[in-house]
Design a protein around this motif. Structure first.
Motif, PDB file in Angstrom:
ATOM      1  N   HIS A 174       8.568  -1.155  31.621  1.00 53.32           N
ATOM      2  CA  HIS A 174       8.816  -1.688  30.273  1.00 53.32           C
ATOM      3  C   HIS A 174       9.679  -2.950  30.254  1.00 53.32           C
ATOM      4  CE1 HIS A 174       7.089   1.961  28.500  1.00 53.32           C
ATOM      5  NE2 HIS A 174       7.772   2.644  29.404  1.00 53.32           N
ATOM      6  N   GLY A 175      10.235  -3.344  31.379  1.00 57.29           N
ATOM      7  CA  GLY A 175      11.073  -4.533  31.414  1.00 57.29           C
ATOM      8  C   GLY A 175      12.492  -4.260  30.955  1.00 57.29           C
ATOM      9  N   ARG A 176      13.353  -5.267  31.140  1.00 59.58           N
ATOM     10  CA  ARG A 176      14.762  -5.144  30.775  1.00 59.58           C
ATOM     11  C   ARG A 176      15.028  -5.786  29.415  1.00 59.58           C
ATOM     12  NH1 ARG A 176      18.852  -4.457  34.644  1.00 59.58           N
ATOM     13  NH2 ARG A 176      18.045  -3.856  36.686  1.00 59.58           N
ATOM     14  N   PRO A 177      15.796  -5.149  28.569  1.00 53.74           N
ATOM     15  CA  PRO A 177      16.237  -5.827  27.344  1.00 53.74           C
ATOM     16  C   PRO A 177      17.187  -6.969  27.705  1.00 53.74           C
ATOM     17  CG  PRO A 177      17.396  -3.747  27.615  1.00 53.74           C
ATOM     18  CD  PRO A 177      16.344  -3.780  28.682  1.00 53.74           C
ATOM     19  N   GLN A 178      17.074  -8.068  26.993  1.00 54.86           N
ATOM     20  CA  GLN A 178      17.925  -9.228  27.253  1.00 54.86           C
ATOM     21  C   GLN A 178      19.066  -9.350  26.249  1.00 54.86           C
ATOM     22  OE1 GLN A 178      17.439 -11.106  30.089  1.00 54.86           O
ATOM     23  NE2 GLN A 178      15.923  -9.470  30.444  1.00 54.86           N
ATOM     24  N   SER A 179      18.987  -8.599  25.178  1.00 57.37           N
ATOM     25  CA  SER A 179      20.029  -8.619  24.152  1.00 57.37           C
ATOM     26  C   SER A 179      20.053  -7.259  23.479  1.00 57.37           C
ATOM     27  CB  SER A 179      19.753  -9.712  23.111  1.00 57.37           C
ATOM     28  OG  SER A 179      18.631  -9.349  22.316  1.00 57.37           O
ATOM     29  N   PRO A 180      21.133  -6.910  22.789  1.00 54.54           N
ATOM     30  CA  PRO A 180      21.151  -5.624  22.076  1.00 54.54           C
ATOM     31  C   PRO A 180      19.997  -5.473  21.091  1.00 54.54           C
ATOM     32  CG  PRO A 180      23.369  -6.500  22.231  1.00 54.54           C
ATOM     33  CD  PRO A 180      22.454  -7.570  22.739  1.00 54.54           C
ATOM     34  N   GLN A 181      19.592  -6.571  20.450  1.00 51.97           N
ATOM     35  CA  GLN A 181      18.504  -6.494  19.474  1.00 51.97           C
ATOM     36  C   GLN A 181      17.181  -6.089  20.130  1.00 51.97           C
ATOM     37  OE1 GLN A 181      20.718  -8.943  19.685  1.00 51.97           O
ATOM     38  NE2 GLN A 181      21.805  -8.821  17.715  1.00 51.97           N
ATOM     39  N   ASP A 182      17.017  -6.415  21.423  1.00 58.60           N
ATOM     40  CA  ASP A 182      15.786  -6.041  22.129  1.00 58.60           C
ATOM     41  C   ASP A 182      15.610  -4.527  22.232  1.00 58.60           C
ATOM     42  OD1 ASP A 182      15.196  -8.687  22.489  1.00 58.60           O
ATOM     43  OD2 ASP A 182      15.784  -8.761  24.603  1.00 58.60           O
ATOM     44  N   LEU A 183      16.691  -3.777  22.049  1.00 62.18           N
ATOM     45  CA  LEU A 183      16.594  -2.319  22.152  1.00 62.18           C
ATOM     46  C   LEU A 183      15.676  -1.731  21.085  1.00 62.18           C
ATOM     47  CD1 LEU A 183      20.335  -1.434  22.862  1.00 62.18           C
ATOM     48  CD2 LEU A 183      18.427  -1.332  24.478  1.00 62.18           C
ATOM     49  N   GLN A 184      15.451  -2.470  20.003  1.00 64.40           N
ATOM     50  CA  GLN A 184      14.570  -1.981  18.947  1.00 64.40           C
ATOM     51  C   GLN A 184      13.121  -1.894  19.418  1.00 64.40           C
ATOM     52  OE1 GLN A 184      15.613  -4.881  15.956  1.00 64.40           O
ATOM     53  NE2 GLN A 184      17.129  -3.524  15.011  1.00 64.40           N
ATOM     54  N   ASN A 185      12.822  -2.544  20.554  1.00 66.99           N
ATOM     55  CA  ASN A 185      11.474  -2.506  21.125  1.00 66.99           C
ATOM     56  C   ASN A 185      11.385  -1.549  22.310  1.00 66.99           C
ATOM     57  OD1 ASN A 185      10.601  -4.581  19.312  1.00 66.99           O
ATOM     58  ND2 ASN A 185      11.566  -6.106  20.657  1.00 66.99           N
ATOM     59  N   HIS A 186      12.415  -0.731  22.514  1.00 69.84           N
ATOM     60  CA  HIS A 186      12.436   0.203  23.640  1.00 69.84           C
ATOM     61  C   HIS A 186      12.602   1.633  23.136  1.00 69.84           C
ATOM     62  CE1 HIS A 186      12.666  -2.502  27.191  1.00 69.84           C
ATOM     63  NE2 HIS A 186      13.133  -3.370  26.302  1.00 69.84           N
ATOM     64  N   ASN A 187      12.231   2.571  24.001  1.00 70.15           N
ATOM     65  CA  ASN A 187      12.420   3.984  23.680  1.00 70.15           C
ATOM     66  C   ASN A 187      13.850   4.373  24.018  1.00 70.15           C
ATOM     67  OD1 ASN A 187      11.499   6.532  22.783  1.00 70.15           O
ATOM     68  ND2 ASN A 187      11.320   7.235  24.907  1.00 70.15           N
ATOM     69  N   CYS A 188      14.652   4.607  22.999  1.00 66.89           N
ATOM     70  CA  CYS A 188      16.063   4.940  23.186  1.00 66.89           C
ATOM     71  C   CYS A 188      16.248   6.455  23.057  1.00 66.89           C
ATOM     72  CB  CYS A 188      16.920   4.196  22.160  1.00 66.89           C
ATOM     73  SG  CYS A 188      16.875   2.403  22.394  1.00 66.89           S
ATOM     74  N   LEU A 189      17.018   6.999  23.957  1.00 66.73           N
ATOM     75  CA  LEU A 189      17.205   8.443  24.065  1.00 66.73           C
ATOM     76  C   LEU A 189      18.397   8.859  23.224  1.00 66.73           C
ATOM     77  CD1 LEU A 189      16.593   8.490  27.893  1.00 66.73           C
ATOM     78  CD2 LEU A 189      14.949   9.049  26.080  1.00 66.73           C
ATOM     79  N   LEU A 190      18.163   9.725  22.247  1.00 66.55           N
ATOM     80  CA  LEU A 190      19.151   9.981  21.207  1.00 66.55           C
ATOM     81  C   LEU A 190      19.722  11.395  21.307  1.00 66.55           C
ATOM     82  CD1 LEU A 190      17.186   8.366  18.245  1.00 66.55           C
ATOM     83  CD2 LEU A 190      18.822   7.290  19.790  1.00 66.55           C
ATOM     84  N   TYR A 191      20.940  11.533  20.836  1.00 64.59           N
ATOM     85  CA  TYR A 191      21.577  12.845  20.780  1.00 64.59           C
ATOM     86  C   TYR A 191      22.507  12.878  19.573  1.00 64.59           C
ATOM     87  CZ  TYR A 191      24.954  10.068  23.524  1.00 64.59           C
ATOM     88  OH  TYR A 191      25.788   9.081  23.988  1.00 64.59           O
ATOM     89  N   PHE A 198      23.196  10.087  16.778  1.00 70.15           N
ATOM     90  CA  PHE A 198      23.840   8.878  17.295  1.00 70.15           C
ATOM     91  C   PHE A 198      22.755   7.838  17.583  1.00 70.15           C
ATOM     92  CE2 PHE A 198      25.943   6.746  21.128  1.00 70.15           C
ATOM     93  CZ  PHE A 198      26.670   5.883  20.333  1.00 70.15           C
ATOM     94  N   ASN A 199      22.353   7.116  16.533  1.00 70.95           N
ATOM     95  CA  ASN A 199      21.313   6.096  16.685  1.00 70.95           C
ATOM     96  C   ASN A 199      21.776   4.718  16.228  1.00 70.95           C
ATOM     97  OD1 ASN A 199      21.409   6.667  13.956  1.00 70.95           O
ATOM     98  ND2 ASN A 199      19.192   6.714  13.678  1.00 70.95           N
ATOM     99  N   ARG A 218      12.486  11.154  21.260  1.00 75.28           N
ATOM    100  CA  ARG A 218      13.083  12.470  21.475  1.00 75.28           C
ATOM    101  C   ARG A 218      14.585  12.412  21.250  1.00 75.28           C
ATOM    102  NH1 ARG A 218      10.397  13.399  26.938  1.00 75.28           N
ATOM    103  NH2 ARG A 218       8.861  12.156  25.833  1.00 75.28           N
ATOM    104  N   MET A 219      15.129  13.549  20.885  1.00 78.38           N
ATOM    105  CA  MET A 219      16.559  13.651  20.603  1.00 78.38           C
ATOM    106  C   MET A 219      17.012  15.073  20.906  1.00 78.38           C
ATOM    107  SD  MET A 219      15.854  13.088  16.569  1.00 78.38           S
ATOM    108  CE  MET A 219      14.653  11.826  17.061  1.00 78.38           C
ATOM    109  N   SER A 220      18.318  15.240  21.142  1.00 81.38           N
ATOM    110  CA  SER A 220      18.836  16.547  21.539  1.00 81.38           C
ATOM    111  C   SER A 220      20.252  16.720  21.012  1.00 81.38           C
ATOM    112  CB  SER A 220      18.826  16.670  23.068  1.00 81.38           C
ATOM    113  OG  SER A 220      19.487  17.844  23.491  1.00 81.38           O
TER     114      SER A 220
END
Length: 300
Positions: A174-191, A198-199, A218-220
């Motif tokens: 999936h490649g590396r995010p280059q900025s915090p805003q890029d995280l919106q295009n990645h699958n972030c693991l939530l709890y 915590f999102n 997914r979240m836990s």
């Protein structure tokens, strides 16, 4: 003269709002507990609780006597601790800790602690839920972040920050995010944390905060699961450095966006009263501080 058992039962009942639960914690029969509370009220010539079918709440007299009861028991425990100070450290400690740091760091250290102090027994609870130290049957809790409850005593153990991590397999696909805003295009693991999911992830560019609302499939309610998902290459996790330091050192995870500082997540040991510092708790605090110094957590 008031019985210490009567005072303990009174305090537990006030904290739990239920005589039966208090009796179970103290290993008392319901009839014994009822007689104990009645005896205390007769000695004081005052009603301590307003009773209903499901709960018990303090009367004004009960609320006044509760503070004195806590102080009296604390003084007795402190005196007992001083008398036993010259002998071997002993006692029973009930500990609550976050699941990840508890299993991966604290658990082996606690095993080593008990080898040094064989007369200390431990009861361990692994949970990311923030327990109520005045109501739950726990003596000491380990907590991340700044302490909100000013009525608790906090002993700092280690400085730490959240870091963004992912497995090499996820980054290859999936490649590396280059900025915090890029995280919106990645699958972030939530709890989940105390205040909910915590999102909303915060980073800092210098002193400027950058908030990003992330999403994931997914979240836990167990933050340790998010770490395992990250190791499996499922997505990106935002975890305390203490939780993932070994995974990074051994190549299972890589740190992302190192140019942005993560939120501070200091780890502390907290307990209800300063008089709760028994010899066994003091020995544990000293032992753990030495262990955390060895791993040099302040480097991140």
């Amino acid at each position: 003269m008031y019985s210490t058992t009567d005072l303990q039962l009174f305090i537990h009942t006030a904290d739990l709002g239920n005589l039966s639960k208090a009796a179970r914690q103290l290993d008392l029969l319901p009839a014994t507990a009822s007689a104990s509370l009645k005896r205390l009220e007769q000695q004081l010539n005052a009603r301590l609780f307003v009773r209903s079918t499901r709960s018990m709440r303090l009367t004004p007299a009960g609320a006044l006597f509760l503070d004195y009861s806590r102080q009296a028991l604390a003084l007795l425990q402190e005196g007992q601790a001083l008398l036993n100070a010259d002998g071997p450290v002993s006692g029973h400690l009930r500990l609550s800790m976050p699941s990840d740091v508890g299993r991966n760091i604290l658990l082996p250290w606690l095993d080593a602690f008990q080898k040094n102090y064989p007369q200390v027994t431990l009861s361990l609870q692994f949970s990311d839920r923030v327990i109520d130290l005045f109501r739950d049957p726990v003596d000491v809790a380990f907590r991340y972040g700044k302490l909100d409850d000013s009525t608790l005593v906090s002993q700092p153990l280690a400085a730490s920050r959240r870091v963004l991590v992912a497995a090499p397999s996820y980054l290859a696909q999936h490649g590396r995010p280059q900025s915090p805003q890029d995280l919106q295009n990645h699958n972030c693991l939530l709890y989940y944390l105390q205040r909910g999911l915590f999102n909303n992830w915060r980073f800092y560019a210098g002193k400027t905060p950058i908030d990003v609302k992330v999403r994931g499939d997914r979240m836990s309610d167990d933050a340790a699961i998010a770490r395992l998902w990250a190791i499996a290459g499922i997505g990106i996790a935002y975890k305390s450095w203490l939780d993932v330091r070994q995974d990074v050192a051994e190549g299972r995870l890589e740190i992302l966006l190192e140019q942005f500082a993560g939120e501070e997540t200091p780890l502390s040991m907290v307990y209800p009263h300063r008089n709760s510092m028994s010899p066994s708790l003091r020995a544990l605090l000293t032992f753990l501080r030495e262990k955390f110094e060895e791993i040099e957590t302040t480097s991140r």
